[in-house]
Design a protein around this motif. Sequence first.
Motif, mmCIF file in Angstrom:
data_model
loop_
_atom_site.group_PDB
_atom_site.id
_atom_site.type_symbol
_atom_site.label_atom_id
_atom_site.label_comp_id
_atom_site.label_asym_id
_atom_site.label_seq_id
_atom_site.Cartn_x
_atom_site.Cartn_y
_atom_site.Cartn_z
ATOM 1 N N ALA A 28 0.948 -1.110 -0.030
ATOM 2 C CA ALA A 28 0.038 0.089 -0.087
ATOM 3 C C ALA A 28 0.851 1.200 -0.005
ATOM 4 N N GLY A 29 0.328 2.171 -0.795
ATOM 5 C CA GLY A 29 1.242 3.487 -0.989
ATOM 6 C C GLY A 29 2.715 3.367 -1.643
ATOM 7 N N GLU A 30 2.870 2.205 -2.138
ATOM 8 C CA GLU A 30 4.260 2.041 -2.735
ATOM 9 C C GLU A 30 4.114 1.897 -4.388
ATOM 10 N N ILE A 31 5.179 1.752 -5.065
ATOM 11 C CA ILE A 31 5.154 1.446 -6.491
ATOM 12 C C ILE A 31 6.657 0.598 -6.836
ATOM 13 N N ARG A 32 6.480 -0.106 -7.818
ATOM 14 C CA ARG A 32 7.807 -0.857 -8.499
ATOM 15 C C ARG A 32 8.195 -0.014 -9.755
ATOM 16 N N ILE A 33 9.502 0.463 -9.611
ATOM 17 C CA ILE A 33 9.778 1.195 -10.754
ATOM 18 C C ILE A 33 10.926 0.553 -11.346
ATOM 19 N N ARG A 34 11.169 0.462 -12.743
ATOM 20 C CA ARG A 34 12.051 -0.197 -13.458
ATOM 21 C C ARG A 34 13.138 1.291 -13.808
ATOM 22 N N HIS A 35 14.129 1.300 -13.281
ATOM 23 C CA HIS A 35 15.055 2.455 -13.765
ATOM 24 C C HIS A 35 15.672 2.447 -15.201
ATOM 25 N N LYS A 36 15.840 3.528 -15.691
ATOM 26 C CA LYS A 36 16.295 3.764 -16.912
ATOM 27 C C LYS A 36 17.567 4.452 -16.998
ATOM 28 N N ALA A 37 17.717 5.214 -15.637
ATOM 29 C CA ALA A 37 18.909 6.156 -15.320
ATOM 30 C C ALA A 37 18.775 6.725 -14.014
ATOM 31 N N CYS A 38 19.941 6.804 -13.564
ATOM 32 C CA CYS A 38 20.177 7.289 -12.072
ATOM 33 C C CYS A 38 20.893 8.600 -11.907
ATOM 34 N N ALA A 84 8.259 8.111 -15.190
ATOM 35 C CA ALA A 84 8.378 8.776 -13.569
ATOM 36 C C ALA A 84 9.630 9.063 -13.511
ATOM 37 N N ALA A 85 10.031 10.075 -12.361
ATOM 38 C CA ALA A 85 11.265 10.303 -11.894
ATOM 39 C C ALA A 85 11.223 10.890 -10.499
ATOM 40 N N TYR A 86 12.155 10.798 -9.797
ATOM 41 C CA TYR A 86 12.125 11.287 -8.456
ATOM 42 C C TYR A 86 13.512 11.727 -7.906
ATOM 43 N N ALA A 87 13.549 12.380 -6.616
ATOM 44 C CA ALA A 87 14.464 12.407 -5.928
ATOM 45 C C ALA A 87 13.809 12.396 -4.493
ATOM 46 N N ALA A 88 14.165 11.147 -3.628
ATOM 47 C CA ALA A 88 13.358 10.808 -2.673
ATOM 48 C C ALA A 88 14.203 9.678 -1.710
ATOM 49 N N MET A 89 13.479 9.903 -0.338
ATOM 50 C CA MET A 89 13.956 8.831 0.442
ATOM 51 C C MET A 89 12.859 7.791 0.522
ATOM 52 N N PRO A 90 13.569 6.526 0.821
ATOM 53 C CA PRO A 90 14.809 5.959 1.374
ATOM 54 C C PRO A 90 15.949 5.963 0.043
ATOM 55 N N PRO A 91 17.121 5.778 0.384
ATOM 56 C CA PRO A 91 18.135 5.590 -0.667
ATOM 57 C C PRO A 91 17.784 4.060 -1.092
ATOM 58 N N GLY A 92 18.206 3.882 -2.666
ATOM 59 C CA GLY A 92 18.188 2.904 -3.322
ATOM 60 C C GLY A 92 18.003 3.030 -4.756
ATOM 61 N N ALA A 93 18.290 4.246 -5.192
ATOM 62 C CA ALA A 93 18.290 4.537 -6.648
ATOM 63 C C ALA A 93 19.336 3.755 -7.378
ATOM 64 N N ALA A 97 15.873 -1.970 -10.640
ATOM 65 C CA ALA A 97 14.615 -1.724 -10.443
ATOM 66 C C ALA A 97 14.210 -1.745 -8.848
ATOM 67 N N ARG A 98 13.275 -1.141 -8.061
ATOM 68 C CA ARG A 98 13.068 -1.179 -6.903
ATOM 69 C C ARG A 98 11.642 -0.890 -6.403
ATOM 70 N N ILE A 99 11.236 -1.364 -5.187
ATOM 71 C CA ILE A 99 10.108 -0.847 -4.577
ATOM 72 C C ILE A 99 10.224 0.381 -3.659
ATOM 73 N N MET A 100 9.477 1.247 -3.692
ATOM 74 C CA MET A 100 9.468 2.626 -3.015
ATOM 75 C C MET A 100 8.503 3.253 -2.604
ATOM 76 N N PRO A 101 8.145 4.025 -1.776
ATOM 77 C CA PRO A 101 6.996 4.782 -1.580
ATOM 78 C C PRO A 101 6.621 5.675 -2.733
ATOM 79 N N ALA A 102 5.400 5.832 -3.087
ATOM 80 C CA ALA A 102 4.972 6.438 -4.211
ATOM 81 C C ALA A 102 4.803 7.963 -4.192
#
Length: 324
Positions: A28-38, A84-93, A97-102
């Motif tokens: 709940a409140g999370e997404i899975r995002i597949r990164h293209k660049a960091c 989508a793009a972000y600068a956000a906590m927690p670290p892990g970019a 790919a990762r699970i993170m707060p949306a």
Amino acid sequence: MARSVIIEDFGGPEKMKLVDREIGDPGAGEIRIRHKACGLNFIDVYQRTGLYPLDLPHALGMEAAGIVEAVGDGVTHLKPGDRAAYAAMPPGAYSDARIMPAAQVCPLPDSISFEEGAAIMLQGMTVEYLFHRVWPLLAGDTVLFHAAAGGVGLMACQWAKSEGIELIGTAGTDEKCKLALENGAAHCINYRAHDFVPEVKKLTDGAGVNVVMDGVGKDTFDGSLDCLKPLGMMISFGNASGPVDPVSLLTLANKGSLKLTRTTLFTFLADHARCQDMAKHLFSKVESGAIKVRIGQRFPIEQIVEAHRALEARQTTGSTVITL
């Protein structure tokens, strides 16, 4: 599974490891995002060294762009397939790919590439809050901005020019000063060749500047206070040269009733609505051409150690992108 850069101990760049990790599904409140660049930023160094402590082991990286693969319950501003793009906590970019707060992940306009998105989120929203939310600037204001040829600095130069703000930059070489001037700085001082305090006073006819924006920290802090007009605002937002020593309130009084704040981007991003508004403002600047994204260097994720070494050695200009 996805590759991810982690640390198990604090220390130098060699402490980083590229490992395979399971991803899973968003809650709940999370997404899975597949990164293209960091993106690569100094906060990553602070976290790696333990200046900003993390619970270990921990993944690193604060900024990325990619495609949303799945969303958890309650996420309404993003859907699978969105850019989508972000600068956000927690670290892990630093990962495939990762699970993170949306809440702090922002829809990325089609007109902005994934590499551009990864290059601008942390640095661009830093400039947005410095110029518009800490001490809102007006056309005609004067600003001293340290490290003007870095990623944040070059965006600040362009942002200032687009809004009629006179930005005086500092940088460590004539080549970096030239770059800051080409990006909109009104003046740029080579701090290795000149003491920036008398140079700022000369450029302002002895008056000083309205605001100092200082991401360097220990090495520039005292001189920055001396560059301010009475009632001026000192914004300390980073410590690339080390943390600032304790400051006496009487120092601020004696130098002209100065104001001082130590800010962090993530305080401003913590509110979902404000974060989304900041991103939209940044994207509008890029789409209008007022901000041109300058990617100074790229490193594959396998060379993350070399990327950190280059950043700490002040060998980078503009933004640095980690490719996957």
